[in-house]
Design a protein around this motif. Structure first.
Motif, mmCIF file in Angstrom:
data_model
loop_
_atom_site.group_PDB
_atom_site.id
_atom_site.type_symbol
_atom_site.label_atom_id
_atom_site.label_comp_id
_atom_site.label_asym_id
_atom_site.label_seq_id
_atom_site.Cartn_x
_atom_site.Cartn_y
_atom_site.Cartn_z
ATOM 1 N N THR A 1 0.825 -1.211 0.000
ATOM 2 C CA THR A 1 0.000 0.000 0.000
ATOM 3 C C THR A 1 0.855 1.254 0.000
ATOM 4 O OG1 THR A 1 -1.736 -1.183 1.211
ATOM 5 C CG2 THR A 1 -1.850 1.227 1.207
ATOM 6 N N ILE A 2 1.939 1.231 0.760
ATOM 7 C CA ILE A 2 2.833 2.392 0.817
ATOM 8 C C ILE A 2 3.436 2.664 -0.564
ATOM 9 C CG2 ILE A 2 5.047 3.212 1.720
ATOM 10 C CD1 ILE A 2 4.320 1.849 4.364
ATOM 11 N N ARG A 3 3.834 1.610 -1.263
ATOM 12 C CA ARG A 3 4.425 1.788 -2.593
ATOM 13 C C ARG A 3 3.386 2.303 -3.593
ATOM 14 N NH1 ARG A 3 8.290 -3.200 -4.142
ATOM 15 N NH2 ARG A 3 8.901 -1.708 -5.769
ATOM 16 N N VAL A 4 2.151 1.820 -3.454
ATOM 17 C CA VAL A 4 1.085 2.318 -4.335
ATOM 18 C C VAL A 4 0.827 3.796 -4.062
ATOM 19 C CG1 VAL A 4 -1.394 2.191 -4.813
ATOM 20 C CG2 VAL A 4 -0.044 0.096 -4.711
ATOM 21 N N LEU A 5 0.774 4.169 -2.783
ATOM 22 C CA LEU A 5 0.551 5.574 -2.427
ATOM 23 C C LEU A 5 1.678 6.460 -2.938
ATOM 24 C CD1 LEU A 5 -0.867 5.278 1.203
ATOM 25 C CD2 LEU A 5 -2.087 6.009 -0.852
ATOM 26 N N ARG A 6 2.876 5.925 -2.927
ATOM 27 C CA ARG A 6 4.006 6.695 -3.456
ATOM 28 C C ARG A 6 3.797 6.995 -4.940
ATOM 29 N NH1 ARG A 6 10.356 4.743 -3.656
ATOM 30 N NH2 ARG A 6 11.179 6.640 -4.614
ATOM 31 N N CYS A 7 3.307 5.996 -5.690
ATOM 32 C CA CYS A 7 3.026 6.215 -7.114
ATOM 33 C C CYS A 7 1.900 7.224 -7.305
ATOM 34 C CB CYS A 7 2.651 4.889 -7.784
ATOM 35 S SG CYS A 7 3.985 3.676 -7.873
ATOM 36 N N LEU B 1 1.011 9.704 -5.124
ATOM 37 C CA LEU B 1 1.347 11.038 -4.626
ATOM 38 C C LEU B 1 2.491 11.692 -5.389
ATOM 39 C CD1 LEU B 1 1.067 10.309 -0.796
ATOM 40 C CD2 LEU B 1 -0.580 11.533 -2.224
ATOM 41 N N PHE B 2 3.351 10.882 -5.985
ATOM 42 C CA PHE B 2 4.508 11.420 -6.712
ATOM 43 C C PHE B 2 4.547 10.834 -8.127
ATOM 44 C CE2 PHE B 2 5.553 11.206 -2.168
ATOM 45 C CZ PHE B 2 5.788 12.555 -1.922
ATOM 46 N N PRO B 3 3.546 11.178 -8.936
ATOM 47 C CA PRO B 3 3.459 10.604 -10.289
ATOM 48 C C PRO B 3 4.517 11.189 -11.212
ATOM 49 C CG PRO B 3 1.794 12.288 -10.016
ATOM 50 C CD PRO B 3 2.449 12.130 -8.671
ATOM 51 N N PRO B 4 4.828 10.482 -12.292
ATOM 52 C CA PRO B 4 5.728 11.038 -13.312
ATOM 53 C C PRO B 4 5.087 12.243 -13.990
ATOM 54 C CG PRO B 4 5.401 8.658 -13.602
ATOM 55 C CD PRO B 4 4.376 9.127 -12.618
ATOM 56 N N LYS B 5 5.886 12.939 -14.761
ATOM 57 C CA LYS B 5 5.385 14.082 -15.528
ATOM 58 C C LYS B 5 4.302 13.623 -16.501
ATOM 59 C CE LYS B 5 6.958 17.754 -18.638
ATOM 60 N NZ LYS B 5 8.129 18.320 -19.373
ATOM 61 N N PHE C 1 -1.559 10.544 -15.788
ATOM 62 C CA PHE C 1 -2.673 11.106 -16.554
ATOM 63 C C PHE C 1 -3.507 12.068 -15.706
ATOM 64 C CE2 PHE C 1 -3.097 7.035 -19.353
ATOM 65 C CZ PHE C 1 -1.886 7.341 -19.959
ATOM 66 N N GLY C 2 -3.226 12.081 -14.397
ATOM 67 C CA GLY C 2 -4.026 12.891 -13.486
ATOM 68 C C GLY C 2 -5.233 12.146 -12.947
ATOM 69 N N LEU C 3 -5.233 10.825 -13.088
ATOM 70 C CA LEU C 3 -6.378 10.016 -12.673
ATOM 71 C C LEU C 3 -6.149 9.283 -11.366
ATOM 72 C CD1 LEU C 3 -7.325 8.418 -16.120
ATOM 73 C CD2 LEU C 3 -8.341 10.408 -15.026
ATOM 74 N N GLY C 4 -4.948 9.353 -10.815
ATOM 75 C CA GLY C 4 -4.623 8.557 -9.631
ATOM 76 C C GLY C 4 -5.461 8.901 -8.420
ATOM 77 N N MET C 5 -5.197 10.046 -7.814
ATOM 78 C CA MET C 5 -5.897 10.426 -6.586
ATOM 79 C C MET C 5 -7.374 10.698 -6.852
ATOM 80 S SD MET C 5 -3.767 10.129 -4.167
ATOM 81 C CE MET C 5 -4.698 10.903 -2.851
ATOM 82 N N SER C 6 -7.699 11.200 -8.047
ATOM 83 C CA SER C 6 -9.105 11.497 -8.351
ATOM 84 C C SER C 6 -9.951 10.231 -8.330
ATOM 85 C CB SER C 6 -9.230 12.191 -9.710
ATOM 86 O OG SER C 6 -8.831 11.332 -10.761
#
Length: 199
Positions: free
Chosen positions: A27-33, A35-39, A85-90
């Motif tokens: 879960t921590i690794r997923v949250l890292r992806c 919260l800190f997405p690539p460009k 893509f901007g879809l992670g946290m949303s």
């Protein structure tokens, strides 16, 4: 006394390895992806890369990456892709869920303990229902593992069309997702035969 210290040391190693495989770390690794997405890529069909290293807790008795870990690692690639893509946290707050419907893996070369590799992720194809994602684990410019995963997006029990998903992410509707290749069609045919054999 030395024996006691050895037992304590080995016990500590076992405990660390146990908790490193605990879902909390996943879960921590997923949250890292998230919260800190690539460009954000200009082209949503472009390949994205993550640098990875094989850890001790990911290995089998031969000190190669365990076959089950490959698919878990691919999760990070897909989360990173969607986040860019901007879809992670949303997704977390909009009620959109992502479900994997099938996976195909081709093991070509082992990934050894502590070795570095690159995980690549890209959208390979789509139909009216599924998005087909391709992952490759590349080491020294050679493909060690190739993975296809088909994923579906749902909201409120309804399937979101892949093309609508791109537009939701803010990409032009002029960008068309690729159709399935002949090899992917054969994969789906094999899946259908597997399901038929269970009937």
């Amino acid at each position: 006394m030395e024996c006691d210290w050895l037992v304590i040391l080995l016990s500590a190693v076992v405990i660390i390895l146990f908790f490193a495989r605990f879902p909390l770390f996943y879960t921590i690794r997923v949250l890292r992806c998230l919260l800190f997405p690539p460009k954000r890529p200009n082209d949503p069909l472009a390949t994205q890369s993550l640098r990875m290293k094989v850890a001790l807790n990911e290995c089998d008795m031969n000190l190669h990456m365990n076959n089950g870990v490959y698919l878990t690692t691919c999760d990070f690639g897909r989360v990173s892709l969607l986040s860019s893509f901007g879809l992670g946290m949303s997704f977390l707050f909009s009620g959109v869920s992502v479900a994997a419907g099938g996976e195909m893996v081709r093991f070509r070369r082992p990934l050894n303990l502590w070795s570095s590799y690159t995980l690549t992720t890209r959208i390979a194809a789509a139909d009216d229902k599924w998005v087909y994602v391709e992952h490759q684990m590349i080491q020294k410019k050679r493909v060690a593992v190739a993975v296809w995963v088909k994923v579906m997006f749902k909201k409120g029990g309804k399937i979101l069309a892949p093309q609508d998903l791109l537009e939701y992410a803010g990409y032009s509707n002029k960008i068309k997702l690729p159709s399935l290749s002949h090899a992917q069609d054969q994969w789906l045919t094999a899946e259908g035969e597997m399901v038929a054999s269970d009937a």
